[in-house]
Design a protein around this motif. Structure first.
Motif, mmCIF file in Angstrom:
data_model
loop_
_atom_site.group_PDB
_atom_site.id
_atom_site.type_symbol
_atom_site.label_atom_id
_atom_site.label_comp_id
_atom_site.label_asym_id
_atom_site.label_seq_id
_atom_site.Cartn_x
_atom_site.Cartn_y
_atom_site.Cartn_z
ATOM 1 N N ARG A 161 38.088 71.135 10.887
ATOM 2 C CA ARG A 161 38.432 72.555 10.803
ATOM 3 C C ARG A 161 37.259 73.287 10.129
ATOM 4 O O ARG A 161 36.768 72.859 9.084
ATOM 5 N N THR A 162 36.835 74.392 10.733
ATOM 6 C CA THR A 162 35.729 75.193 10.203
ATOM 7 C C THR A 162 36.287 76.460 9.558
ATOM 8 O O THR A 162 37.018 77.219 10.200
ATOM 9 N N LEU A 163 35.924 76.666 8.270
ATOM 10 C CA LEU A 163 36.372 77.829 7.503
ATOM 11 C C LEU A 163 35.171 78.722 7.197
ATOM 12 O O LEU A 163 34.126 78.243 6.770
ATOM 13 N N THR A 164 35.325 80.024 7.414
ATOM 14 C CA THR A 164 34.261 80.996 7.160
ATOM 15 C C THR A 164 34.706 81.936 6.046
ATOM 16 O O THR A 164 35.796 82.517 6.117
ATOM 17 N N TYR A 165 33.833 82.076 5.019
ATOM 18 C CA TYR A 165 34.150 82.918 3.863
ATOM 19 C C TYR A 165 33.098 84.015 3.737
ATOM 20 O O TYR A 165 31.919 83.819 4.058
ATOM 21 N N GLU A 166 33.544 85.172 3.246
ATOM 22 C CA GLU A 166 32.640 86.249 2.842
ATOM 23 C C GLU A 166 32.557 86.215 1.316
ATOM 24 O O GLU A 166 33.532 86.495 0.621
ATOM 25 N N VAL A 167 31.386 85.877 0.802
ATOM 26 C CA VAL A 167 31.195 85.654 -0.631
ATOM 27 C C VAL A 167 30.402 86.819 -1.224
ATOM 28 O O VAL A 167 29.383 87.235 -0.667
ATOM 29 N N THR A 168 30.876 87.336 -2.364
ATOM 30 C CA THR A 168 30.190 88.409 -3.081
ATOM 31 C C THR A 168 29.539 87.834 -4.328
ATOM 32 O O THR A 168 30.186 87.136 -5.110
ATOM 33 N N LEU A 169 28.233 88.133 -4.498
ATOM 34 C CA LEU A 169 27.464 87.670 -5.657
ATOM 35 C C LEU A 169 27.040 88.878 -6.482
ATOM 36 O O LEU A 169 26.498 89.845 -5.942
ATOM 37 N N THR A 170 27.309 88.819 -7.781
ATOM 38 C CA THR A 170 26.876 89.860 -8.716
ATOM 39 C C THR A 170 25.872 89.247 -9.682
ATOM 40 O O THR A 170 26.217 88.352 -10.441
ATOM 41 N N ASP A 171 24.631 89.722 -9.593
ATOM 42 C CA ASP A 171 23.531 89.167 -10.393
ATOM 43 C C ASP A 171 23.425 87.655 -10.194
ATOM 44 O O ASP A 171 23.200 86.900 -11.131
ATOM 45 N N GLY A 172 23.626 87.214 -8.934
ATOM 46 C CA GLY A 172 23.470 85.807 -8.594
ATOM 47 C C GLY A 172 24.679 84.944 -8.884
ATOM 48 O O GLY A 172 24.645 83.746 -8.611
#
Length: 256
Positions: A161-172
């Motif tokens: 199963r392939t899962l796709t995420y949208e990840v937010t980075l704040t100052d890395g």
């Protein structure tokens, strides 16, 4: 006694002024004036020729300035009294300033500004991850398989199963993760296990054509053997002749 002006033409320089027929000593401290300078007044001389109309003009219309311009003397400058020089200027609104020293702020005094806080660096990226999908197991009956035995017919294979995420980075540093995709990219394979249902055989598997019983010893029926078990032929040896039924070794036993 009245003396004529010092530069009167009736007497020469150094001569005692005379009016009419009488002459007398000059007043105390009187000194003969310097000779006149043609074309203008002596510099530094305080003597002014007064003429009626001119005198009125000088008195009413800036006489002091005009006299100073003619004689070359600078205009008098008004100097404040010593007790007034160090006093602060009176307020223009009629209210006297308070006593004591007066502090005057610099005209262009810089105003300190707060240090600006740098804006946080926010980035968004897409991350893909995979996970295994477990396979199922299925059992089926096999009549050709002895009862109590099992056999794997199809081996199970896990799926993906392939899962796709949208990840937010704040100052890395990751501050948020949101699932935006979920897809089965490989289906799992079900494992199949066969379960035997055939009753257990009482015949020895080393022989065919006739059922050779499983016993401590087997002899051909009608022969000279003493058993305890017997078999009627013909019997074909397909394995090991554990009972010695094929005496001539041609693969066929109990022919008579």
């Amino acid at each position: 006694m009245t003396y004529p002006p010092p530069h009167h033409p009736q007497y020469s320089p150094g001569q005692v002024p005379v009016v009419g027929p009488q002459a007398g000593p000059p007043p105390p401290g009187w000194q003969p004036p310097p000779p006149p300078v043609r074309g203008g007044l002596n510099r530094g001389s305080k003597t002014v020729l007064f003429v009626g109309p001119v005198l009125m003009l000088l008195l009413c219309c800036g006489g002091v300035s005009a006299i100073s311009a003619l004689t070359g003397d600078p205009q008098p400058t008004e100097i404040a009294a010593p007790d007034q020089q160090d006093r602060p200027a009176a307020a223009t609104d009629g209210v006297a300033p308070p006593p004591g020293p007066v502090t005057v702020a610099p005209a262009d005094s810089p105003t300190p500004s707060a240090t600006a806080t740098p804006a946080a660096s926010v980035q968004t990226k897409t991350v893909t991850e995979t996970e295994k999908i477990g396979f199922k197991t299925k059992k089926v009956n096999d009549p050709n398989l002895a009862k109590g035995k099992t056999s794997v017919r199809t081996k199970g294979v896990p799926g993906v199963r392939t899962l796709t995420y949208e990840v937010t980075l704040t100052d890395g540093v990751e501050t948020d993760r949101r699932l935006v995709g979920n897809k089965v990219t490989k289906q799992p394979v079900t494992q199949v296990i066969a379960v035997g249902t055939k009753p257990a055989s009482k015949c020895d598997p080393n022989y065919s054509g006739a059922c050779v019983p499983i016993a401590s010893d087997v002899d051909c029926a009608g022969g000279s053997g003493n058993g305890p078990a017997y078999v009627r032929g013909p019997v074909y040896v397909i394995g090991s002749d554990i009972y010695g039924l094929d005496r001539d070794g041609d693969g066929v036993a109990c022919e008579d």
